[in-house]
Design a protein around this motif. Structure first.
Motif, PDB file in Angstrom:
ATOM      1  N   ARG A   1       0.825  -1.204   0.005  1.00 17.68           N
ATOM      2  CA  ARG A   1      -0.007   0.112   0.102  1.00 17.68           C
ATOM      3  C   ARG A   1       0.947   1.201  -0.014  1.00 17.68           C
ATOM      4  NH1 ARG A   1      -5.323  -0.822   2.927  1.00 17.68           N
ATOM      5  NH2 ARG A   1      -4.584  -2.618   1.818  1.00 17.68           N
TER       6      ARG A   1
ATOM      7  N   ASP B   1      -2.192  -6.890  -1.881  1.00 16.34           N
ATOM      8  CA  ASP B   1      -2.679  -5.837  -1.480  1.00 16.34           C
ATOM      9  C   ASP B   1      -4.080  -5.273  -2.136  1.00 16.34           C
ATOM     10  OD1 ASP B   1      -3.061  -3.175  -0.053  1.00 16.34           O
ATOM     11  OD2 ASP B   1      -1.847  -2.186  -1.728  1.00 16.34           O
ATOM     12  N   ALA B   2      -4.073  -5.704  -3.566  1.00 16.88           N
ATOM     13  CA  ALA B   2      -5.366  -5.267  -4.093  1.00 16.88           C
ATOM     14  C   ALA B   2      -6.648  -6.307  -4.108  1.00 16.88           C
ATOM     15  CB  ALA B   2      -5.157  -5.508  -5.660  1.00 16.88           C
ATOM     16  N   GLY B   3      -6.419  -7.245  -3.066  1.00 17.35           N
ATOM     17  CA  GLY B   3      -7.278  -8.229  -2.492  1.00 17.35           C
ATOM     18  C   GLY B   3      -7.898  -9.056  -3.466  1.00 17.35           C
TER      19      GLY B   3
ATOM     20  N   MET C   1      -5.963 -15.389  -4.648  1.00 12.85           N
ATOM     21  CA  MET C   1      -5.102 -16.315  -5.094  1.00 12.85           C
ATOM     22  C   MET C   1      -5.033 -17.634  -4.271  1.00 12.85           C
ATOM     23  SD  MET C   1      -1.683 -14.076  -4.002  1.00 12.85           S
ATOM     24  CE  MET C   1      -1.987 -12.751  -4.831  1.00 12.85           C
TER      25      MET C   1
ATOM     26  N   TYR D   1       0.963 -17.298  -2.058  1.00  7.46           N
ATOM     27  CA  TYR D   1       1.894 -16.321  -2.698  1.00  7.46           C
ATOM     28  C   TYR D   1       2.563 -17.132  -3.770  1.00  7.46           C
ATOM     29  CZ  TYR D   1       1.522 -13.724   1.508  1.00  7.46           C
ATOM     30  OH  TYR D   1       0.740 -12.839   2.679  1.00  7.46           O
TER      31      TYR D   1
ATOM     32  N   ASP E   1       4.687 -12.576   3.725  1.00 10.28           N
ATOM     33  CA  ASP E   1       3.804 -12.951   4.651  1.00 10.28           C
ATOM     34  C   ASP E   1       3.864 -11.964   5.918  1.00 10.28           C
ATOM     35  OD1 ASP E   1       1.319 -14.224   5.082  1.00 10.28           O
ATOM     36  OD2 ASP E   1       2.442 -15.364   6.663  1.00 10.28           O
TER      37      ASP E   1
ATOM     38  N   MET F   1      -3.818  -2.210  10.579  1.00 13.73           N
ATOM     39  CA  MET F   1      -5.052  -1.712  10.362  1.00 13.73           C
ATOM     40  C   MET F   1      -6.017  -2.120  11.130  1.00 13.73           C
ATOM     41  SD  MET F   1      -4.941  -2.232   6.003  1.00 13.73           S
ATOM     42  CE  MET F   1      -6.795  -1.625   5.809  1.00 13.73           C
TER      43      MET F   1
ATOM     44  N   THR G   1      -9.451   0.311  11.041  1.00 16.73           N
ATOM     45  CA  THR G   1      -9.863   0.697   9.653  1.00 16.73           C
ATOM     46  C   THR G   1     -10.657  -0.622   9.048  1.00 16.73           C
ATOM     47  OG1 THR G   1      -7.624   1.503   9.538  1.00 16.73           O
ATOM     48  CG2 THR G   1      -9.094   1.474   7.439  1.00 16.73           C
ATOM     49  N   VAL G   2     -10.066  -2.050   9.834  1.00 16.53           N
ATOM     50  CA  VAL G   2     -10.836  -2.983   9.359  1.00 16.53           C
ATOM     51  C   VAL G   2     -11.315  -3.387  10.582  1.00 16.53           C
ATOM     52  CG1 VAL G   2     -10.278  -5.210   8.388  1.00 16.53           C
ATOM     53  CG2 VAL G   2      -8.872  -3.154   7.636  1.00 16.53           C
TER      54      VAL G   2
ATOM     55  N   ILE H   1      -5.664 -11.702  11.527  1.00 17.25           N
ATOM     56  CA  ILE H   1      -5.413 -11.692  10.071  1.00 17.25           C
ATOM     57  C   ILE H   1      -4.938 -13.059   9.492  1.00 17.25           C
ATOM     58  CG2 ILE H   1      -3.951 -10.692   8.257  1.00 17.25           C
ATOM     59  CD1 ILE H   1      -5.565  -8.626   9.771  1.00 17.25           C
TER      60      ILE H   1
ATOM     61  N   THR I   1      -3.600 -14.924   5.675  1.00 18.87           N
ATOM     62  CA  THR I   1      -3.234 -14.281   4.660  1.00 18.87           C
ATOM     63  C   THR I   1      -3.482 -15.592   3.245  1.00 18.87           C
ATOM     64  OG1 THR I   1      -1.016 -15.320   5.338  1.00 18.87           O
ATOM     65  CG2 THR I   1      -1.149 -13.018   5.538  1.00 18.87           C
TER      66      THR I   1
ATOM     67  N   SER J   1      -7.982 -17.239   0.414  1.00 17.22           N
ATOM     68  CA  SER J   1      -7.308 -16.652  -0.774  1.00 17.22           C
ATOM     69  C   SER J   1      -7.024 -15.126  -0.970  1.00 17.22           C
ATOM     70  CB  SER J   1      -8.408 -17.105  -1.864  1.00 17.22           C
ATOM     71  OG  SER J   1      -9.276 -16.517  -1.844  1.00 17.22           O
ATOM     72  N   VAL J   2      -7.288 -14.612   0.416  1.00 20.29           N
ATOM     73  CA  VAL J   2      -6.940 -13.160   0.312  1.00 20.29           C
ATOM     74  C   VAL J   2      -6.451 -12.829   1.718  1.00 20.29           C
ATOM     75  CG1 VAL J   2      -8.825 -12.197  -1.187  1.00 20.29           C
ATOM     76  CG2 VAL J   2      -9.416 -12.427   1.161  1.00 20.29           C
TER      77      VAL J   2
ATOM     78  N   THR K   1      -9.427 -10.451   7.333  1.00 18.59           N
ATOM     79  CA  THR K   1     -10.125 -10.926   8.637  1.00 18.59           C
ATOM     80  C   THR K   1     -11.362 -12.039   8.329  1.00 18.59           C
ATOM     81  OG1 THR K   1     -11.559  -9.157   8.665  1.00 18.59           O
ATOM     82  CG2 THR K   1      -9.834  -8.934   9.888  1.00 18.59           C
TER      83      THR K   1
ATOM     84  N   ARG L   1     -13.005 -11.285   4.798  1.00 18.87           N
ATOM     85  CA  ARG L   1     -13.095 -10.255   4.142  1.00 18.87           C
ATOM     86  C   ARG L   1     -11.673  -9.323   3.859  1.00 18.87           C
ATOM     87  NH1 ARG L   1     -16.275  -6.662   8.349  1.00 18.87           N
ATOM     88  NH2 ARG L   1     -15.025  -8.230   9.136  1.00 18.87           N
ATOM     89  N   PRO L   2     -11.328  -9.200   2.628  1.00 18.29           N
ATOM     90  CA  PRO L   2     -10.063  -8.691   2.357  1.00 18.29           C
ATOM     91  C   PRO L   2      -9.797  -7.373   2.961  1.00 18.29           C
ATOM     92  CG  PRO L   2     -11.642  -8.574   0.320  1.00 18.29           C
ATOM     93  CD  PRO L   2     -12.283  -9.286   1.421  1.00 18.29           C
ATOM     94  N   LEU L   3      -8.410  -7.035   3.412  1.00 23.09           N
ATOM     95  CA  LEU L   3      -8.149  -5.694   3.716  1.00 23.09           C
ATOM     96  C   LEU L   3      -8.469  -4.690   2.973  1.00 23.09           C
ATOM     97  CD1 LEU L   3      -4.575  -6.680   5.167  1.00 23.09           C
ATOM     98  CD2 LEU L   3      -6.618  -6.344   6.362  1.00 23.09           C
ATOM     99  N   ARG L   4      -8.409  -4.870   1.643  1.00 23.45           N
ATOM    100  CA  ARG L   4      -8.745  -3.928   0.809  1.00 23.45           C
ATOM    101  C   ARG L   4      -9.294  -4.845  -0.677  1.00 23.45           C
ATOM    102  NH1 ARG L   4      -5.755   1.192  -1.249  1.00 23.45           N
ATOM    103  NH2 ARG L   4      -3.775  -0.212  -1.822  1.00 23.45           N
ATOM    104  N   ALA L   5     -10.217  -4.428  -1.449  1.00 19.66           N
ATOM    105  CA  ALA L   5     -10.294  -5.040  -2.543  1.00 19.66           C
ATOM    106  C   ALA L   5     -11.573  -4.115  -3.305  1.00 19.66           C
ATOM    107  CB  ALA L   5     -11.168  -6.248  -2.348  1.00 19.66           C
ATOM    108  N   ARG L   6     -11.696  -4.398  -4.533  1.00 18.40           N
ATOM    109  CA  ARG L   6     -12.665  -3.515  -5.431  1.00 18.40           C
ATOM    110  C   ARG L   6     -13.949  -3.872  -4.712  1.00 18.40           C
ATOM    111  NH1 ARG L   6     -12.080  -1.077 -10.820  1.00 18.40           N
ATOM    112  NH2 ARG L   6     -10.156  -0.116 -10.560  1.00 18.40           N
TER     113      ARG L   6
ATOM    114  N   SER M   1     -16.256  -1.342  -9.625  1.00 16.68           N
ATOM    115  CA  SER M   1     -16.333  -2.592  -9.424  1.00 16.68           C
ATOM    116  C   SER M   1     -15.360  -3.335 -10.127  1.00 16.68           C
ATOM    117  CB  SER M   1     -17.570  -3.248  -9.552  1.00 16.68           C
ATOM    118  OG  SER M   1     -17.835  -4.576  -9.469  1.00 16.68           O
TER     119      SER M   1
ATOM    120  N   GLY N   1     -11.090  -2.265   4.023  1.00 17.65           N
ATOM    121  CA  GLY N   1     -10.361  -1.360   4.554  1.00 17.65           C
ATOM    122  C   GLY N   1     -11.322  -0.177   4.641  1.00 17.65           C
ATOM    123  N   GLY N   2     -10.434   0.949   4.886  1.00 16.86           N
ATOM    124  CA  GLY N   2     -11.388   2.306   5.132  1.00 16.86           C
ATOM    125  C   GLY N   2     -12.059   2.844   3.906  1.00 16.86           C
TER     126      GLY N   2
ATOM    127  N   GLY O   1      -7.308   6.462   7.482  1.00 13.86           N
ATOM    128  CA  GLY O   1      -7.782   5.101   7.793  1.00 13.86           C
ATOM    129  C   GLY O   1      -9.093   5.319   8.813  1.00 13.86           C
TER     130      GLY O   1
END
Lengths: 277, 293, 356
Positions: free
Chosen positions: A31, A161-163, A166, A169, A249, A259, A264-265, C61, C63, C92-93, C96, C107-112, C139, C217-218, C310
């Motif tokens: 990020r 990061d883009a969520g 996958m 890694y 990781d 976060m 934020t999350v 978290i 991963t 897969s992301v 949390t 729920r991804p930290l950030r996604a579209r 989207s 994310g925020g 954030g």
């Protein structure tokens, strides 16, 4: 500039003072760009790479292809079942010692692009995003060996990061062998994570594996080497990939933890909670 | 741009299911090549490789030029690949596709960077005159496994090639025509060959040699290994694709070595045959009185 | 690994680089494989819901590639996958874990932004086709807005005609902004929008801000009210704020036309539409006073400052942030006209909001 490889046998230390199985310092951030969908910055020693991921998103109306409407549309529908991974690599002119211009059509760059794209596509769950495109744009700021490995690692981080979902890694690193091809030295030791000087002088290969498994996504060897040395180099490389994965990781976890702390999350449920009821 | 028609889903599944039963559509074993035909042209340096329906033509040529300023002691060696509309309407002139770029990079790494040709021997006058050897690869028909076929064609063409003999006397460089002096072969150090594995199945657990076009369309990954008969790796390229167990890759490399030895023997045999054909009984035989006028 | 590495004689285990260990907690975590964390979590043995609220460590978290559970009683949701022939659910992301009954998702930290039916979104037209528009809503795919899903001018609710199709660009052209609701979703995740309500339609008289949406994310969160009208300070009049769930925000001057009809609300919807339709697809901005513009810009600054630091973006936070920003401007060197909220000012604002 010939590398004095004879000293290795005396102290078992490499030109930069590392032992055979030591990675260089890996520093990574995710990020880094607020506006992008996903971004990362990665240093493996002095190799520095920046990555920005846009998407998955649907490419807008394409200009200039209006003529071939019907045929192109039909073909696109077939190819649209999965997201396409498009990689572009820009190698900065100041990234290496000799200031060389790398054109966009440079075959080596094209090969790197195709390798990174195919490596990531193997792990990303592209079938979840029909009709869309994942654009990965990589910028090489400084080169000191293990370029392909750094590019793959940076791209993986940015995709996390883009969520983008996958499998795991894709972590990459290089491995080499202590004596040159010509020395024909059967007792040559494997080396982990080559720098530029070693890459020039010694045989080496780039390995990328999926997660913690031994499954190899990318294996690129561009130098002449006895077939008997391959096994040792590959084993060290795969082992190095696991270390790299661990580092990547940790970067992601640290960011996630921060976060959560910042609020934020929203917090998730603890892993241990689930098995209780 | 006209696109190559993609195989339908059913076609793909048929191929994959057959492979899972260890069956290939043309009845070959998984690690068996299609019939390989290698022939040389009348001129020196022209090699024609047929691998099933895949056909590649390679032509080596040489001319005297000025060496690059940064490498005054080396000759120039280039490999040019061309995938034109003749191969398939999907290929366009002057717009290299990914296939073409990867092919030319592979040939470059396999033949040029591995030092198969001694470029220093191409130097005539340091910094002023050198030979520029160029191999043009023309793909005449594409039915899969272009890489292996092209690599074999390039190596065969170069080993078959003879460049005009030269001499240096008192600072004067003389290039002799074939009539004056018999052309000489290139200074060749080792013969690398490519062996391409295609992987199939969810985990890439099925490894297949010499994939046909349809197999290439459905494969999940590929790995090209370049070796010479001495067991030296010149290049390995597994550029992404479905991950494959490291041990399976090592297995592939060792099988590749036996294939490369077969290629090497084939090429040696064909070169010897060609030499015999050109040289019927040697120079003395040509001077016999009983010969036709 | 079946291949063993024979180490050259003197070898030492690889030292983890101190610079990479941001904290010792995260280090022990990764060495434990990331899943078994019982060691440093004394609370986890107790099966109480409170326990998890107090243990906020990295264990929250997951991963990509991390095993969540191999218990077959759970079902996999978004952000997870199951390898064939096993029951193990793997993330897969990076994000949390959330649980809905037996459904586990990450729920991804950030996604579209992923559209859901009923979401209020702000979008931008990117393509005009024969019978529909393609709308960028941030989207993974473009949303589509069929011609039949907008309020056609002319007052009454009527069927669309060919004339409407021919002049499709007079309603929305490329680049136009609009607010709409997600009407339905395609199987592949594509959204269909509609603007068949007076609340929705073309956006004018204001400014657009893109922040991250509800993907993670925020950013903008789904809440009770996404649209509201507020009274601005410093004589700025009334301002409308539209927080699209997709993270696109629209802040504009409040236009009174709809309100003027307020008394006729009971008279029926057709009547209202007649009045509105004249201005509905206009591409002309009304006159906006400098004071209003300044307050709009201030609000925009508040939204970006919230995102940069954030914080979540919802009505409560924006309103509190706005009042805080007005207060801050009062005491700042620039006076009440100072609307700069970047850098330190933004951090100060965020700190004040977090504190209260």
């Amino acid at each position: 500039m010939p590398l004095d490889t004879s000293t290795y046998n005396l102290a078992l230390l490499r030109v930069d003072g590392r032992r055979w199985n030591e990675l260089r310092r890996v520093h990574a951030q995710i990020r880094t760009q607020a506006a992008a969908d996903g971004s990362s910055y990665l240093e493996m020693g002095h190799t520095k790479v920046m990555c920005v991921v846009t998407g998955p998103s649907e490419p807008g109306p394409r200009r200039g292809t209006g003529g071939g409407g019907a045929g192109g549309g039909g073909a696109a529908a077939g190819a649209g079942a999965k997201a396409e991974v498009v990689v572009s690599i820009v190698i900065a002119g100041f990234s290496s010692v000799d200031r060389k211009r790398h054109g966009r059509g440079d075959k080596r760059t094209l090969e790197l692009q195709s390798t990174v794209a195919n490596a990531l596509a193997a792990s990303l769950h592209t079938h979840l995003f029909p009709h869309s495109q994942v654009n990965i744009s990589l910028h090489v700021l400084s080169q000191d060996g293990s370029l392909l490995a750094a590019l793959i690692n940076a791209a993986t981080l940015a995709c996390v990061d883009a969520g983008i979902p996958m499998t795991d890694y894709v972590a990459a690193c290089t491995a080499g062998s202590t004596s040159t091809y010509a020395a024909n030295d059967e007792g040559a030791d494997p080396l982990l994570d080559l720098n530029h000087q070693e890459e020039q002088e010694l045989p080496g290969l780039t390995v990328a594996t999926l997660g913690e498994s031994d499954r190899v996504v990318v294996l690129v060897c561009e130098s002449r080497v006895q077939v008997s040395r391959l096994e040792g180099m590959l084993a060290v490389g795969v082992d190095g990939c696991k270390q790299v994965r661990e580092i990547l990781d940790r970067v992601v976890r640290e960011k996630g933890r921060r976060m959560v702390q910042e609020g934020t999350v929203e917090k998730g449920i603890g892993l241990n909670e689930m098995d209780v009821d | 741009m006209p696109r190559e028609a993609e195989p339908s889903l059913n076609e793909k599944q048929f191929v994959i299911q057959a492979l899972q039963e260890n069956l290939r559509l043309d009845g070959r074993e998984l690690d068996q090549y299609r019939p390989l035909e290698l022939s040389f042209g009348d001129q020196y340096g022209l090699a024609d490789v047929k691998l099933g329906k895949t056909r590649v033509l390679a032509k080596a040529t040489a001319e005297v030029t000025v060496p690059y300023t940064d490498r005054p002691l080396d000759g120039i060696f280039t490999i040019a690949t061309e995938l034109g509309p003749m191969t398939s309407p999907a290929f366009e002139v002057n717009r290299p596709t990914e296939t073409e770029v990867l092919l030319s990079r592979l040939l470059e790494k396999t033949v040029r960077r591995s030092g198969a040709l001694d470029t220093e021997s191409l130097c005539l006058v340091a910094g002023q005159k050198c030979w520029s050897v160029r191999v043009d690869v023309h793909v005449l028909s594409h039915d899969g496994n272009l890489i292996d076929a092209s690599c074999l064609a390039v190596v065969a063409a170069l080993r078959h090639f003879r460049k005009p003999d030269t001499s240096m006397e008192a600072g004067v460089l003389t290039v002799y025509t074939p009539a004056e002096r018999e052309p000489v072969p290139l200074s060749w150090l080792h013969s690398p060959f490519c062996v391409t594995w295609s992987f199939f199945g969810e985990e890439g657990e099925i490894a297949v040699l010499d994939a046909t076009w349809i197999e290439e369309q459905v494969r999940v990954g590929s790995c090209t290994v370049s070796l010479n008969k001495h067991g030296e790796i010149c290049q390995i390229a597994k550029l992404g694709g479905t991950p494959v167990e490291a041990v399976a890759l090592l297995q592939c490399v060792s099988v590749s070595l036996t294939k490369v030895k077969e290629f090497s023997d084939l090429l040696d045999r064909k070169l010897a045959e060609d030499l015999k054909r050109r040289d019927k009984g040697g120079f003395m035989a040509e001077l016999r009185a009983e010969n036709d006028r | 690994m079946p291949i063993t590495i024979l180490a050259p004689r003197p070898s030492r285990p690889i030292r983890a680089d101190p610079e990479d260990n941001v904290s010792s907690a995260s280090d022990t975590d990764s060495e434990a494989g990331g899943v078994e964390l019982d060691g440093d979590l004394p609370m986890t043995t107790r099966p109480s819901k409170r326990a998890r609220l107090t243990t906020s460590t990295a264990s929250d978290i997951v991963t990509p590639g991390e095993l969540i559970t191999d218990d077959p009683q759970w079902m996999r949701g978004h952000g997870t996958y199951v390898t064939p022939a096993t029951t193990a659910i793997i993330s897969s992301v990076a994000g949390t874990i959330t649980r809905t009954n037996k459904l586990l998702s990450v729920r991804p930290l950030r996604a579209r932004y992923t559209p859901e039916v009923g979401d209020l979104v702000v979008g931008r037209i990117v393509e005009v086709q024969a019978k529909r528009w393609r709308v960028d809503v941030g989207s993974t795919q473009l949303a589509s807005l069929p011609l039949s899903a907008i309020n056609l001018p002319g007052g009454i609710l009527r069927k669309r005609t060919e004339t409407d199709e021919l002049q499709i660009r007079t309603f929305f052209a490329e680049g136009d902004l609009l607010v709409a609701e997600v009407q339905q979703l395609f199987a592949d995740g594509g959204a269909v929008l509609h603007t068949r309500s007076l609340k929705y339609g073309k956006l004018r008289n204001g400014v657009f801000v893109a922040v991250s949406g509800t993907g993670g994310g925020g950013g903008v969160v789904r809440s009770r009210r996404q649209v509201w009208t507020m009274d601005a300070a410093n004589g700025g009049g009334q301002i409308d704020v539209v927080l699209g769930v997709n993270g696109y925000v629209w802040i504009s001057k409040h236009v009174e036309t709809a309100e003027a009809d307020g008394n006729s609300k009971a008279a029926g919807i057709t009547n209202m539409e007649e009045n509105v339709s004249t201005t509905m697809y206009s591409s002309q901005n009304d006159r906006i006073e400098v004071e209003t513009m300044r307050e709009i810009a201030r609000l925009r600054g508040v939204v970006t400052a919230l995102v940069e630091n954030g914080l979540r973006v919802d009505e409560d936070m924006v309103m509190r942030g706005y009042h805080e920003a007005v207060e801050m401007a009062m005491v700042s060197a620039g006076g009440p006209d100072d609307i700069y909220l970047g850098g330190e000012m933004g951090q100060q604002l965020a700190a004040a909001l977090k504190g209260t």
